[in-house]
Enzyme design. Structure first.
Site, PDB file in Angstrom:
ATOM      1  CG  ASP A 120    -139.679 -16.508 -65.522  1.00 44.74           C
ATOM      2  OD1 ASP A 120    -140.203 -16.069 -66.570  1.00 44.74           O
ATOM      3  OD2 ASP A 120    -140.289 -16.584 -64.435  1.00 44.74           O
ATOM      4  CG  ASN A 171    -146.390 -16.318 -73.818  1.00 47.48           C
ATOM      5  OD1 ASN A 171    -146.550 -17.219 -74.625  1.00 47.48           O
ATOM      6  ND2 ASN A 171    -145.937 -16.527 -72.597  1.00 47.48           N
ATOM      7  N   GLY A 187    -151.138 -15.095 -73.708  1.00 51.98           N
ATOM      8  CA  GLY A 187    -150.502 -15.484 -72.450  1.00 51.98           C
ATOM      9  C   GLY A 187    -149.513 -14.475 -71.905  1.00 51.98           C
ATOM     10  CG  HIS A 225    -140.946 -11.213 -71.809  1.00 53.76           C
ATOM     11  ND1 HIS A 225    -141.906 -10.226 -71.698  1.00 53.76           N
ATOM     12  CD2 HIS A 225    -141.558 -12.374 -71.470  1.00 53.76           C
ATOM     13  CE1 HIS A 225    -143.037 -10.773 -71.299  1.00 53.76           C
ATOM     14  NE2 HIS A 225    -142.868 -12.074 -71.166  1.00 53.76           N
ATOM     15  CG  HIS A 253    -141.057 -16.959 -71.902  1.00 54.05           C
ATOM     16  ND1 HIS A 253    -141.225 -17.005 -70.538  1.00 54.05           N
ATOM     17  CD2 HIS A 253    -141.988 -16.083 -72.360  1.00 54.05           C
ATOM     18  CE1 HIS A 253    -142.221 -16.196 -70.184  1.00 54.05           C
ATOM     19  NE2 HIS A 253    -142.702 -15.625 -71.270  1.00 54.05           N
TER      20      HIS A 253
HETATM   21  P1  5GP Z   1    -145.334 -13.531 -69.932  1.00 51.53           P
HETATM   22  O1  5GP Z   1    -146.426 -14.145 -69.097  1.00 51.53           O
HETATM   23  O2  5GP Z   1    -145.558 -12.041 -70.064  1.00 51.53           O
HETATM   24  O3  5GP Z   1    -145.055 -14.204 -71.221  1.00 51.53           O
HETATM   25  O4  5GP Z   1    -144.013 -13.725 -69.093  1.00 51.53           O
HETATM   26  C1  5GP Z   1    -143.703 -12.948 -67.988  1.00 51.53           C
HETATM   27  C2  5GP Z   1    -142.686 -13.720 -67.192  1.00 51.53           C
HETATM   28  O5  5GP Z   1    -142.080 -12.818 -66.273  1.00 51.53           O
HETATM   29  C3  5GP Z   1    -143.279 -14.860 -66.363  1.00 51.53           C
HETATM   30  O6  5GP Z   1    -142.661 -16.087 -66.761  1.00 51.53           O
HETATM   31  C4  5GP Z   1    -142.958 -14.482 -64.930  1.00 51.53           C
HETATM   32  O7  5GP Z   1    -142.594 -15.585 -64.145  1.00 51.53           O
HETATM   33  C5  5GP Z   1    -141.817 -13.512 -65.098  1.00 51.53           C
HETATM   34  N1  5GP Z   1    -141.709 -12.526 -64.050  1.00 51.53           N
HETATM   35  C6  5GP Z   1    -142.727 -11.829 -63.471  1.00 51.53           C
HETATM   36  N2  5GP Z   1    -142.241 -10.985 -62.550  1.00 51.53           N
HETATM   37  C7  5GP Z   1    -140.896 -11.136 -62.562  1.00 51.53           C
HETATM   38  C8  5GP Z   1    -139.838 -10.517 -61.816  1.00 51.53           C
HETATM   39  O8  5GP Z   1    -140.042  -9.650 -60.962  1.00 51.53           O
HETATM   40  N3  5GP Z   1    -138.570 -10.936 -62.093  1.00 51.53           N
HETATM   41  C9  5GP Z   1    -138.316 -11.888 -63.042  1.00 51.53           C
HETATM   42  N4  5GP Z   1    -137.022 -12.230 -63.233  1.00 51.53           N
HETATM   43  N5  5GP Z   1    -139.282 -12.486 -63.759  1.00 51.53           N
HETATM   44  C10 5GP Z   1    -140.556 -12.113 -63.511  1.00 51.53           C
END
Ligand code: 5GP
Ligand code: ZN
Length: 114
Positions: free
Chosen positions: A31, A87, A93, A100, A102
């Site tokens: 991340d 999420n 969230g 994905h 986490h």
């Molecule tokens: P969500 O909020 O959808 O559950 O998680 C999205 C995750 O993607 C977040 O933890 C955020 O830090 C991560 N993220 C957002 N943009 C990028 C990116 O360009 N590269 C990577 N490796 N992670 C990203």
């Protein structure tokens, strides 16, 4: 591949990602904004907007494989204790509309999550 999908672009190599696992169906990347000392994202290669869409469309073996990779990565990284989170939707969230999981580890987690 879905146009304008961040994780589709990372999987395709159009945007850089730090890959820790990769096969034809599943990848895992670090991340970019880690919320714990270890913070990986385990992502199916084929676009699915969220967990519900994924289980509707993907073969059950791939659903099982996704969570198998999560657990195996945990073992291979020597993580005895971790949190795996999906999420789903804005109220859940989710900020990136490509499924994905986490994988967070290396600090004490709290419950209930925010
Ligand atoms: P969500 O909020 O959808 O559950 O998680 C999205 C995750 O993607 C977040 O933890 C955020 O830090 C991560 N993220 C957002 N943009 C990028 C990116 O360009 N590269 C990577 N490796 N992670 C990203
Ligand atoms: Zn996508």
């Amino acid at each position: 591949m879905e146009r304008n999908c961040l994780f589709c672009k990372i999987v395709a190599g159009e945007i850089p990602g730090s890959f820790v696992y990769r096969d034809d169906e599943i990848v895992a990347i670090e991340d970019v904004n880690p919320q714990a000392p270890t913070h990986l994202l385990i992502i199916p290669v084929e676009h699915a907007a969220n967990l519900s869409r994924f289980v509707e469309a993907a073969p059950p073996a791939l659903v099982a494989k996704l969570f198998g990779v999560v657990g195996r990565l945990g073992s291979e990284l020597g993580l005895e204790e971790y949190r795996a989170v999906v999420n789903t939707g804005p109220a859940g969230g989710q900020t990136v509309g490509h499924l994905h999981v986490h994988l967070l580890a290396g600090r004490q987690m709290h419950w209930p999550p925010g």
